[in-house]
Design a protein around this motif. Structure first.
Motif, PDB file in Angstrom:
ATOM      1  N   LYS A  49       0.754  -1.216  -0.041  1.00 43.49           N
ATOM      2  CA  LYS A  49      -0.063  -0.073  -0.156  1.00 43.49           C
ATOM      3  C   LYS A  49       0.674   1.177   0.036  1.00 43.49           C
ATOM      4  O   LYS A  49       1.660   1.430   0.975  1.00 43.49           O
ATOM      5  N   ARG A  50       0.562   2.037  -0.908  1.00 42.85           N
ATOM      6  CA  ARG A  50       1.350   3.395  -1.092  1.00 42.85           C
ATOM      7  C   ARG A  50       0.537   4.403  -1.042  1.00 42.85           C
ATOM      8  O   ARG A  50      -0.616   4.407  -1.753  1.00 42.85           O
ATOM      9  N   SER A  51       0.991   5.689  -0.879  1.00 43.59           N
ATOM     10  CA  SER A  51       0.237   7.197  -0.748  1.00 43.59           C
ATOM     11  C   SER A  51       0.582   7.573  -2.098  1.00 43.59           C
ATOM     12  O   SER A  51       1.812   7.786  -2.464  1.00 43.59           O
ATOM     13  N   LEU A  52      -0.604   8.348  -2.798  1.00 43.88           N
ATOM     14  CA  LEU A  52      -0.178   8.967  -4.077  1.00 43.88           C
ATOM     15  C   LEU A  52      -1.019  10.241  -3.963  1.00 43.88           C
ATOM     16  O   LEU A  52      -2.003  10.457  -3.181  1.00 43.88           O
ATOM     17  N   VAL A  53      -0.906  11.389  -4.441  1.00 48.35           N
ATOM     18  CA  VAL A  53      -1.248  12.601  -4.196  1.00 48.35           C
ATOM     19  C   VAL A  53      -1.909  12.557  -6.029  1.00 48.35           C
ATOM     20  O   VAL A  53      -1.131  12.674  -6.882  1.00 48.35           O
ATOM     21  N   GLY A  96      -4.603  17.051  -6.194  1.00 51.08           N
ATOM     22  CA  GLY A  96      -4.429  17.705  -5.074  1.00 51.08           C
ATOM     23  C   GLY A  96      -4.677  16.685  -3.690  1.00 51.08           C
ATOM     24  O   GLY A  96      -4.733  17.298  -2.621  1.00 51.08           O
ATOM     25  N   HIS A  97      -5.336  15.420  -4.048  1.00 48.70           N
ATOM     26  CA  HIS A  97      -5.777  14.728  -2.994  1.00 48.70           C
ATOM     27  C   HIS A  97      -4.968  13.417  -2.574  1.00 48.70           C
ATOM     28  O   HIS A  97      -4.689  12.581  -3.479  1.00 48.70           O
ATOM     29  N   GLN A  98      -4.681  13.324  -1.292  1.00 45.63           N
ATOM     30  CA  GLN A  98      -3.779  12.026  -1.123  1.00 45.63           C
ATOM     31  C   GLN A  98      -4.735  10.650  -0.963  1.00 45.63           C
ATOM     32  O   GLN A  98      -5.994  10.701  -0.536  1.00 45.63           O
ATOM     33  N   THR A  99      -4.304   9.678  -1.616  1.00 46.81           N
ATOM     34  CA  THR A  99      -5.165   8.554  -1.572  1.00 46.81           C
ATOM     35  C   THR A  99      -4.149   7.361  -1.390  1.00 46.81           C
ATOM     36  O   THR A  99      -3.087   7.487  -1.964  1.00 46.81           O
ATOM     37  N   SER A 100      -4.571   6.171  -0.984  1.00 50.18           N
ATOM     38  CA  SER A 100      -3.632   5.156  -0.876  1.00 50.18           C
ATOM     39  C   SER A 100      -4.155   4.107  -1.850  1.00 50.18           C
ATOM     40  O   SER A 100      -5.378   3.913  -2.126  1.00 50.18           O
ATOM     41  N   ASN A 126       3.022  10.167  -9.254  1.00 49.76           N
ATOM     42  CA  ASN A 126       2.017  10.943  -8.951  1.00 49.76           C
ATOM     43  C   ASN A 126       1.223  11.206 -10.156  1.00 49.76           C
ATOM     44  O   ASN A 126      -0.103  11.176 -10.433  1.00 49.76           O
ATOM     45  N   ASP A 142      -5.890   7.763 -13.475  1.00 46.83           N
ATOM     46  CA  ASP A 142      -7.273   8.054 -12.843  1.00 46.83           C
ATOM     47  C   ASP A 142      -8.172   8.683 -13.464  1.00 46.83           C
ATOM     48  O   ASP A 142      -9.371   8.415 -13.536  1.00 46.83           O
TER      49      ASP A 142
END
Length: 92
Positions: free
Chosen positions: A12-16, A19-23, A46, A53
């Motif tokens: 699991k990694r965090s991406l922006v 402008g919104h952070q999501t996992s 990102n 996306d």
């Protein structure tokens, strides 16, 4: 079939994105290939994830990334085809 293969381990990694952070949870093999695709296109991870996306329709983001990576990889001679995924250019 055993899943002791470290490449099959879900990470699991965090991406922006926008402008919104999501996992996002993906197998390590998909993360490595996604990072390589981004590097080859001169994009940040990102930015590439944001492009996926934006083109995913109603699909789950993790699934859309997996399909993108598979279709990008299959665009080469190994699969003998061309990608059907709408996201193949980095000039968007």
């Amino acid at each position: 079939m055993a899943t002791d293969n470290p490449k099959a381990r879900v990470v699991k990694r965090s991406l922006v994105i926008a402008g919104h952070q999501t996992s996002v949870s993906l197998e390590d093999a998909f993360w490595r290939r996604m990072r390589r695709i981004a590097t080859e296109r001169g994009l940040s991870l990102n930015h590439l994830a944001a492009m996926v996306d934006a083109s995913r329709g109603g699909a789950n983001l993790s699934s859309a990334i997996r399909v993108f990576v598979l279709e990008t990889e299959c665009a080469g001679a190994a699969c003998g085809g061309s990608p059907t995924h709408a996201l193949v250019r980095s000039d968007q």
